[in-house]
Design a protein around this motif. Structure first.
Motif, PDB file in Angstrom:
ATOM      1  N   ASP A 167       0.858  -1.179   0.000  1.00  0.00           N
ATOM      2  CA  ASP A 167       0.000   0.000   0.000  1.00  0.00           C
ATOM      3  C   ASP A 167       0.893   1.228   0.000  1.00  0.00           C
ATOM      4  O   ASP A 167       1.594   1.502   0.985  1.00  0.00           O
ATOM      5  CB  ASP A 167      -0.921   0.000   1.221  1.00  0.00           C
ATOM      6  N   VAL A 168       0.877   1.957  -1.101  1.00  0.00           N
ATOM      7  CA  VAL A 168       1.713   3.145  -1.270  1.00  0.00           C
ATOM      8  C   VAL A 168       0.884   4.361  -0.891  1.00  0.00           C
ATOM      9  O   VAL A 168      -0.123   4.659  -1.532  1.00  0.00           O
ATOM     10  CB  VAL A 168       2.233   3.263  -2.707  1.00  0.00           C
ATOM     11  N   THR A 169       1.288   5.062   0.165  1.00  0.00           N
ATOM     12  CA  THR A 169       0.596   6.268   0.629  1.00  0.00           C
ATOM     13  C   THR A 169       1.424   7.482   0.258  1.00  0.00           C
ATOM     14  O   THR A 169       2.626   7.537   0.560  1.00  0.00           O
ATOM     15  CB  THR A 169       0.388   6.222   2.151  1.00  0.00           C
ATOM     16  N   ALA A 170       0.768   8.449  -0.395  1.00  0.00           N
ATOM     17  CA  ALA A 170       1.456   9.642  -0.875  1.00  0.00           C
ATOM     18  C   ALA A 170       0.681  10.880  -0.471  1.00  0.00           C
ATOM     19  O   ALA A 170      -0.544  10.835  -0.263  1.00  0.00           O
ATOM     20  CB  ALA A 170       1.642   9.601  -2.389  1.00  0.00           C
ATOM     21  N   GLU A 171       1.399  11.982  -0.354  1.00  0.00           N
ATOM     22  CA  GLU A 171       0.807  13.285  -0.059  1.00  0.00           C
ATOM     23  C   GLU A 171       0.749  14.073  -1.370  1.00  0.00           C
ATOM     24  O   GLU A 171       1.789  14.449  -1.923  1.00  0.00           O
ATOM     25  CB  GLU A 171       1.631  14.029   0.983  1.00  0.00           C
ATOM     26  N   VAL A 172      -0.452  14.300  -1.864  1.00  0.00           N
ATOM     27  CA  VAL A 172      -0.629  14.952  -3.159  1.00  0.00           C
ATOM     28  C   VAL A 172      -1.375  16.262  -2.952  1.00  0.00           C
ATOM     29  O   VAL A 172      -2.198  16.398  -2.031  1.00  0.00           O
ATOM     30  CB  VAL A 172      -1.402  14.045  -4.135  1.00  0.00           C
ATOM     31  N   PRO A 173      -1.112  17.252  -3.788  1.00  0.00           N
ATOM     32  CA  PRO A 173      -1.817  18.530  -3.650  1.00  0.00           C
ATOM     33  C   PRO A 173      -3.263  18.424  -4.123  1.00  0.00           C
ATOM     34  O   PRO A 173      -3.602  17.586  -4.969  1.00  0.00           O
ATOM     35  CB  PRO A 173      -1.002  19.481  -4.530  1.00  0.00           C
ATOM     36  N   ILE A 174      -4.101  19.269  -3.569  1.00  0.00           N
ATOM     37  CA  ILE A 174      -5.500  19.321  -3.995  1.00  0.00           C
ATOM     38  C   ILE A 174      -5.575  19.846  -5.418  1.00  0.00           C
ATOM     39  O   ILE A 174      -4.851  20.769  -5.800  1.00  0.00           O
ATOM     40  CB  ILE A 174      -6.322  20.194  -3.034  1.00  0.00           C
ATOM     41  N   THR A 175      -6.436  19.245  -6.216  1.00  0.00           N
ATOM     42  CA  THR A 175      -6.548  19.622  -7.618  1.00  0.00           C
ATOM     43  C   THR A 175      -6.984  21.081  -7.749  1.00  0.00           C
ATOM     44  O   THR A 175      -7.930  21.525  -7.097  1.00  0.00           O
ATOM     45  CB  THR A 175      -7.560  18.717  -8.330  1.00  0.00           C
ATOM     46  N   ALA A 176      -6.254  21.817  -8.580  1.00  0.00           N
ATOM     47  CA  ALA A 176      -6.589  23.226  -8.849  1.00  0.00           C
ATOM     48  C   ALA A 176      -7.308  23.321 -10.190  1.00  0.00           C
ATOM     49  O   ALA A 176      -6.874  22.712 -11.181  1.00  0.00           O
ATOM     50  CB  ALA A 176      -5.322  24.081  -8.856  1.00  0.00           C
TER      51      ALA A 176
END
Length: 335
Positions: A167-176
């Motif tokens: 399980d790969v957990t990543a911190e991604v920015p909120i879509t603009a």
């Protein structure tokens, strides 16, 4: 920033597979040691050791190599899960939930989590840390990671129905979105969670969306019928309690676990696609707020665990008991 998790399968050789399962078994030993230690302390009238730092001190006293190839980082992830489970149960019991129980059950396989900086991700190759004196453990992923390498925050090694995953957990920015497509927080849509149909949405302009759950229901019915036929055919080969079954019975049990895991994956994927369709529908109409109704009393009905489990989990939020006759409680979720 938001956290996202993707499950990716592993392509391993026989040796790599044995080593990965060895890590999971060692993690189960760490969990069992924590339970047994507190059981012995309880029998002697001593307070339990449940804090994360105190458990880590006990792990350090055990010394390296106690749990095979499992290193300190992987063992501490199990201790963190044990401590969180204990304090979550204590909080529920303090709030008056008499059904909350402290963790007492041992498990043979436990997931192992590695945080950022303790693993190496090189394309579709993953280096998992091993204990002192063991060679490095490189495994290959069956598909590329859907996130950039700098966004990945943790890797969790898990096993499901005899197959290995991470399980790969990543911190991604909120879509603009561009200004002309920017969702308006004042445009509100109501979402109703159903038992058969997962979502029914009512928009602000009189538009609506109903996502049919007939495919999920058909998959469940076919899976149930297949399971009944398989169990009926193998009932006479079932071993007596306390005895090991025959080779054919063990093959039947392994096949049953694989089919159950496949069924769960299909249902989870269908629910994920349904939730994604609702979000895309709201974004296309510049809806900035989704109000999810949770009628009180439905979860209290004695309709069975599986019936209630369909509507008790809301993506992105908690759940609460509800009733179609009582006024609905609403929760606001950004689109």
């Amino acid at each position: 920033m938001v956290m996202r998790t993707a499950r990716i399968g592993l392509r391993t050789s026989a040796r790599e597979r044995r080593r990965c399962f060895g890590l999971l078994v060692a993690a189960g030993d760490v969990w069992a040691c924590a339970l047994d230690m507190n059981r012995w302390r309880r029998q002697r009238g001593l307070p339990p050791i449940v804090g994360y730092q105190a458990l880590c001190r006990e792990l350090s006293a055990a010394g390296p190599g106690t749990f095979g190839e499992l290193d300190t980082v992987g063992a501490r992830s199990v201790l963190r899960r044990s401590s969180d489970a204990w304090f979550a149960t204590a909080k529920r019991r303090k709030n008056g939930d008499g059904s909350a129980r402290y963790p007492r059950r041992k498990r043979r396989l436990m997931p192992v989590r590695y945080y950022h900086g303790t693993f190496t991700l090189d394309g579709q190759r993953l280096l998992l840390p091993a204990g002192r004196g063991n060679p490095p453990l490189w495994v290959r992923l069956d598909r590329p990671v859907p996130y950039e390498a700098g966004q990945v925050r943790s890797i969790t090694l898990v096993a499901e129905a005899g197959a290995l995953f991470v399980d790969v957990t990543a911190e991604v920015p909120i879509t603009a979105y561009p200004p002309e497509r920017q969702p308006d927080p004042h445009r509100v849509a109501g979402v109703d969670l159903g038992v058969i149909h997962p979502f029914a949405v009512a928009g602000p302009d009189g538009e609506g969306l109903v996502l049919s759950g007939r495919a999920i229901r058909a998959e469940t019915h076919l899976h149930l019928r297949d399971t009944k036929h398989r169990q009926r055919a193998m009932a006479r080969r079932a071993p007596e309690p306390g005895r090991v079954g025959s080779r054919r019975w063990r093959k039947h049990r392994a096949r049953q676990r694989n089919v159950e895991a496949r069924h769960r994956r299909r249902v989870r994927r269908a629910q994920h696609e349904a939730a994604k369709t609702v979000v895309d529908w709201a974004v296309a109409r510049r809806i900035g707020t989704l109000t999810v109704g949770d009628p009180r009393g439905v979860l209290a009905l004695k309709a069975g665990r599986r019936h209630n489990r369909r509507i008790q989990h809301v993506p992105g939020g908690d759940h609460a008991p509800s009733s179609r006759t009582a006024p609905a409680r609403c929760r606001t979720v950004p689109a």
